[in-house]
Design a protein around this motif. Structure first.
Motif, PDB file in Angstrom:
ATOM      1  N   SER A  65       0.828  -1.094   0.018  1.00  0.00           N
ATOM      2  CA  SER A  65      -0.111  -0.045   0.088  1.00  0.00           C
ATOM      3  C   SER A  65       0.881   1.224   0.152  1.00  0.00           C
ATOM      4  O   SER A  65       2.074   1.229   0.720  1.00  0.00           O
ATOM      5  CB  SER A  65      -1.057   0.125   1.442  1.00  0.00           C
ATOM      6  OG  SER A  65      -1.904  -0.843   1.082  1.00  0.00           O
ATOM      7  N   HIS A  87      -6.689   0.652  -5.361  1.00  0.00           N
ATOM      8  CA  HIS A  87      -6.303  -0.547  -4.813  1.00  0.00           C
ATOM      9  C   HIS A  87      -5.289  -0.985  -5.806  1.00  0.00           C
ATOM     10  O   HIS A  87      -5.510  -1.043  -7.086  1.00  0.00           O
ATOM     11  CB  HIS A  87      -7.271  -1.308  -4.379  1.00  0.00           C
ATOM     12  CG  HIS A  87      -7.978  -2.033  -5.180  1.00  0.00           C
ATOM     13  ND1 HIS A  87      -7.850  -3.395  -5.838  1.00  0.00           N
ATOM     14  CD2 HIS A  87      -9.499  -1.875  -5.654  1.00  0.00           C
ATOM     15  CE1 HIS A  87      -8.743  -3.844  -6.365  1.00  0.00           C
ATOM     16  NE2 HIS A  87      -9.926  -2.888  -6.639  1.00  0.00           N
ATOM     17  N   THR A  88      -4.153  -1.680  -4.994  1.00  0.00           N
ATOM     18  CA  THR A  88      -3.035  -2.182  -6.036  1.00  0.00           C
ATOM     19  C   THR A  88      -3.448  -3.897  -6.152  1.00  0.00           C
ATOM     20  O   THR A  88      -2.673  -4.169  -7.148  1.00  0.00           O
ATOM     21  CB  THR A  88      -1.752  -2.307  -5.194  1.00  0.00           C
ATOM     22  OG1 THR A  88      -2.053  -2.911  -3.829  1.00  0.00           O
ATOM     23  CG2 THR A  88      -1.520  -0.705  -4.868  1.00  0.00           C
ATOM     24  N   SER A 247      -5.353   3.271  -9.990  1.00  0.00           N
ATOM     25  CA  SER A 247      -4.196   3.524  -9.415  1.00  0.00           C
ATOM     26  C   SER A 247      -3.253   4.519 -10.296  1.00  0.00           C
ATOM     27  O   SER A 247      -2.791   5.446  -9.718  1.00  0.00           O
ATOM     28  CB  SER A 247      -3.469   2.300  -8.918  1.00  0.00           C
ATOM     29  OG  SER A 247      -4.096   1.525  -8.119  1.00  0.00           O
ATOM     30  N   TYR A 270      -4.478   1.276  -1.772  1.00  0.00           N
ATOM     31  CA  TYR A 270      -4.583  -0.011  -0.820  1.00  0.00           C
ATOM     32  C   TYR A 270      -4.240  -1.256  -1.354  1.00  0.00           C
ATOM     33  O   TYR A 270      -4.673  -1.667  -2.385  1.00  0.00           O
ATOM     34  CB  TYR A 270      -5.807   0.055  -0.238  1.00  0.00           C
ATOM     35  CG  TYR A 270      -6.287   1.310   0.534  1.00  0.00           C
ATOM     36  CD1 TYR A 270      -5.617   1.554   1.918  1.00  0.00           C
ATOM     37  CD2 TYR A 270      -7.240   2.025   0.289  1.00  0.00           C
ATOM     38  CE1 TYR A 270      -6.084   2.533   2.950  1.00  0.00           C
ATOM     39  CE2 TYR A 270      -7.660   3.299   0.916  1.00  0.00           C
ATOM     40  CZ  TYR A 270      -7.094   3.365   2.235  1.00  0.00           C
ATOM     41  OH  TYR A 270      -7.731   4.459   2.994  1.00  0.00           O
ATOM     42  N   ASP A 271      -3.725  -2.139  -0.646  1.00  0.00           N
ATOM     43  CA  ASP A 271      -3.802  -3.565  -0.843  1.00  0.00           C
ATOM     44  C   ASP A 271      -5.171  -4.136  -0.232  1.00  0.00           C
ATOM     45  O   ASP A 271      -5.895  -3.547   0.504  1.00  0.00           O
ATOM     46  CB  ASP A 271      -2.561  -4.394  -0.270  1.00  0.00           C
ATOM     47  CG  ASP A 271      -2.480  -5.682  -0.869  1.00  0.00           C
ATOM     48  OD1 ASP A 271      -3.162  -6.069  -1.795  1.00  0.00           O
ATOM     49  OD2 ASP A 271      -1.481  -6.331  -0.255  1.00  0.00           O
ATOM     50  N   SER A 277     -10.467  -5.930   2.554  1.00  0.00           N
ATOM     51  CA  SER A 277      -9.761  -4.499   3.027  1.00  0.00           C
ATOM     52  C   SER A 277      -9.578  -4.607   4.539  1.00  0.00           C
ATOM     53  O   SER A 277      -8.880  -3.495   5.105  1.00  0.00           O
ATOM     54  CB  SER A 277     -10.765  -3.339   2.867  1.00  0.00           C
ATOM     55  OG  SER A 277     -10.725  -3.123   1.540  1.00  0.00           O
ATOM     56  N   GLN A 281      -2.686  -2.791   6.214  1.00  0.00           N
ATOM     57  CA  GLN A 281      -2.501  -1.753   5.263  1.00  0.00           C
ATOM     58  C   GLN A 281      -3.685  -1.740   4.342  1.00  0.00           C
ATOM     59  O   GLN A 281      -3.828  -0.834   3.344  1.00  0.00           O
ATOM     60  CB  GLN A 281      -1.473  -1.976   4.453  1.00  0.00           C
ATOM     61  CG  GLN A 281      -1.295  -3.399   3.631  1.00  0.00           C
ATOM     62  CD  GLN A 281      -0.501  -4.547   4.314  1.00  0.00           C
ATOM     63  OE1 GLN A 281      -0.709  -4.492   5.442  1.00  0.00           O
ATOM     64  NE2 GLN A 281       0.314  -5.113   3.497  1.00  0.00           N
TER      65      GLN A 281
END
Length: 438
Positions: A65, A87-88, A247, A270-271, A277, A281
């Motif tokens: 993250s 999010h990643t 992203s 975020y990851d 979630s 992180q």
């Protein structure tokens, strides 16, 4: 630059960003690289921070993250924050701690399912491995990124001759039994994953031994590069469009800002969105609140209520991909809410708060679109279908911040290889840049 050239530049840059980011670890590394190239400096959460108006900074947590901020010139309790969240992570298959398995003369690696991928799309693909490896030396742990970059694994389909009804009855896959990838033949000699990792790390001048690899986080991914197609090159085909597209859009919009504004602008990537979630992180963690409180402390008038006042002046765009109408399944969409590829950003609504959009945040984002000549689309799920969710409601609930859920339209969501439109990349960046500039 012409509109067509700008569209091509943004779309091609997105594909390069995706190809450099086979895992969340690599997405954070690529994001950090781009930030550093534009004069941002890294902060460490373990250290005390010295911040001043106009600073450009970023922070990572858990290696997956990342948040970046261009600090404003005005006290944050007056000017607030302009934020884009995405999010990643993407649905995929990940290697188990004790992975070695095999049947019928094959060596295989056991995998867990991460998120909700479309199982069938992982069949008959040239798969590789990438992620993070944790080693020990002299009582200290070290983290290393690894990417084999070559076809290493495959999950072969069962021939139709042995599954005669597959085309009419559908392919039914059991995650435990049918998604185990093939690594080698037993007669070729025993293969140890840690030995393979040592060999791959050595190519990056990281020298270790198998017994010093004490942990890893490894993802399978498709080695086929991202590409464009269509009669006019208008389509994008790539893995992880959901949600590296968002992203990339937030990051690109932030990096396009030449000078600081009154408000503090930032992106938070975020990851773990794809699995709820809830992590140290993820969006349900205190990561964003921790950062905003520390920035407020540095840039406020010093009053104890500065953070709460800042939240009332702030706005968050939760950017996650949206469902474009599928030409072969148009009936699965709510009438009059059928976003088209290439039709521009999609504002996503759900009255039960699966999305955080309300009339005010909807209007705010629509105004940002209007000011740059972009017409937004709208999406709601059919009333008789369940609705997915995003980081939007989580962040809104945690911070009490005005939030809108938006995304670029796409097809094949959660496939190993997804589909979007080149024109939508530049359009979303333009709108988010305008949001930051307001």
């Amino acid at each position: 630059m012409t509109a067509s050239a700008a569209t091509d530049t943004a779309a091609n840059d997105l594909l390069a960003y995706i190809d450099a980011s086979p895992t969340p670890y690599h997405a954070v590394r690529e994001t950090s690289r781009r930030l550093l190239a534009q004069g941002y400096r890294a902060l460490d959460e373990r250290e005390s921070w010295e911040l001043k108006p106009g600073d450009k900074v970023f922070i990572t947590r858990g290696d997956t993250s990342i948040a970046a901020f261009h600090l404003g010139t005005a006290p944050v309790e007056r000017a607030g924050f302009r934020l884009v969240g995405a999010h990643t992570d993407s649905p995929n298959l990940r290697i188990k701690p004790q992975p070695h398995a095999g049947k019928a003369g094959y060596q295989q690696l056991g995998v867990e399912v991460y998120g909700a991928p479309l199982f069938s799309t992982w069949m008959d693909r040239d798969l590789s491995l990438a992620g993070r490896v944790v080693t020990a030396k002299d009582g200290q742990l070290a983290h290393h990124l690894v990417d084999f970059r070559r076809p290493l694994l495959r999950i072969p389909n069962l021939a139709i001759h042995l599954n005669r009804g597959v085309n009419n009855d559908g392919l039914k896959l059991n995650a435990q039994e049918h998604l185990v990838p093939v690594l080698a033949l037993e007669r070729s000699g025993a293969v140890d994953l840690r030995t393979l990792l040592v060999e791959e790390l050595a190519r990056a001048n990281v020298h270790t031994v198998p017994q010093d690899i004490l942990g890893y986080d490894l993802c399978l991914y498709d080695t086929q590069p991202s590409s464009r197609s269509g009669a006019f090159g208008e389509f994008l085909h790539a893995p992880r469009l959901d949600n590296l597209t968002s992203s990339h859009a937030g990051l690109s919009a932030l990096l396009a800002l030449d000078a600081p504004g009154e408000a503090t602008r930032g992106v938070i990537l975020y990851d773990h969105e794809e699995c709820g979630s809830v992590s140290a992180q993820g969006a349900a963690s205190p990561f964003l609140r921790d950062l905003l409180e520390r920035i407020t402390q540095a840039l406020s008038d010093g009053r104890r209520d500065a953070f709460h006042r800042a939240m009332r002046q702030s706005f968050l765009v939760s950017a996650d991909m949206a469902h474009a109408v599928h030409p072969n399944y148009a009936s699965m969409h709510e009438p009059k809410h059928q976003p088209l590829l290439g039709g521009g950003p999609v504002i996503k609504s759900n009255v039960n708060q699966s999305y955080a959009t309300d009339g005010e945040s909807w209007a705010w984002f629509a105004l940002c679109c209007r000011e740059v000549g972009v017409t937004p689309q709208n999406f709601v799920t059919r009333t008789d279908l369940g609705c997915g969710s995003t980081i939007g409601p989580i962040s809104a609930g945690e911070l009490g911040i005005r939030t809108v859920d938006v995304g670029s339209p796409m097809l094949s969501m959660h496939s190993i290889r997804e589909m979007a439109a080149a024109a939508d990349v530049a359009a979303m960046i333009s709108v988010l840049r305008n949001l930051f500039a307001r």
